[in-house]
Write a protein that holds these residues in place. Structure first.
Motif: not given
Length: 233
Positions: A192-213
């Motif tokens: 399910t997580f993989y399908e979310g990644v493909q559709s763009g709904t599984s959003v990263p929650k780690g440090d990689a998103l620090m710039a997306k504020t």
């Protein structure tokens, strides 16, 4: 009248056949796990024997079969077929999804542990193209300090992606073994997580998103923050 009776009998026979077919692939899973087991079976991630053995302990060779089925379904390719009594195990080994318990020993019938499950979930997703480093988040478990840093890195990725959780006492119990229904549920979550990644709904929650504020009333909020983190901000 006879014709109506004949139609009714035919309909009843059809229903009977449907129930018989469903019964043939029924599961002995706990109530909470039944929908997960049935969905995994319908997706062809597990076979009928596993569906019917949900309460058994998951083995390393059985989880290899699920990982290979996941990989082949997602990629649309067939993993290389080795000449071996345990082809699924060697397929998973050849893909880099699973390793031996020690040099030269695979131990296919050994029970699967929770730390091994975390590693396999992450490796499987990485093999189908997901950058799991984007989802890494320091795990809060109190009993992961004494295991290898490499294993902890996998646990952090699986935790950050929401694929694993701990117990109410704050532990992860990395050496605990899993039942089939628990391991299947975890792999279904990964699918399910993989399908979310493909559709763009599984959003990263780690440090990689620090710039997306986004700034609200002078406060910076980061995508992927938990409710507790947002409330604290």
């Amino acid at each position: 009248m006879k014709r109506l009776v004949g139609v009714a009998v035919t309909a009843l026979l059809s229903v009977s056949v449907c129930f018989t077919a469903f019964g043939a692939v029924s599961t002995n899973a706990s109530p909470w796990a039944v929908p997960h087991m049935e969905q995994a079976y319908s997706l062809q991630l597990i076979t009928a024997p596993l569906l019917q053995q949900a309460q058994d302990t998951m083995t390393r060779v059985e989880i290899s079969e699920i990982a290979v089925a996941f990989y082949e379904k997602v990629t649309g390719t067939t993993a290389p077929m080795p000449n071996c009594d345990e082809p699924a195990a060697l397929k998973a080994y050849g893909l880099g999804i699973i390793a031996g318990v020690e040099p030269g020993t695979f131990a296919p019938e050994n029970p699967l542990t929770r730390e091994q499950m975390a590693i396999m979930l992450v490796r499987t997703l990485e093999k189908v193209g997901v950058d799991m480093s984007l989802y890494a988040k320091k795990n809060p478990f109190t009993d992961t300090k004494n295991i290898s840093a490499t294993t902890v890195s996998y646990i952090d990725k699986a935790y950050g992606a929401g694929l694993i959780s701990g117990y109410q006492n704050g532990t992860f119990a990395p050496k605990n073994t899993l039942k089939v229904q628990e391991a299947v549920t975890a792999f279904l979550s990964a699918y399910t997580f993989y399908e979310g990644v493909q559709s763009g709904t599984s959003v990263p929650k780690g440090d990689a998103l620090m710039a997306k504020t986004v700034a609200i009333n002078g406060k910076e909020l980061t995508l992927g923050q938990t409710i507790e983190e947002l409330q604290a901000t």
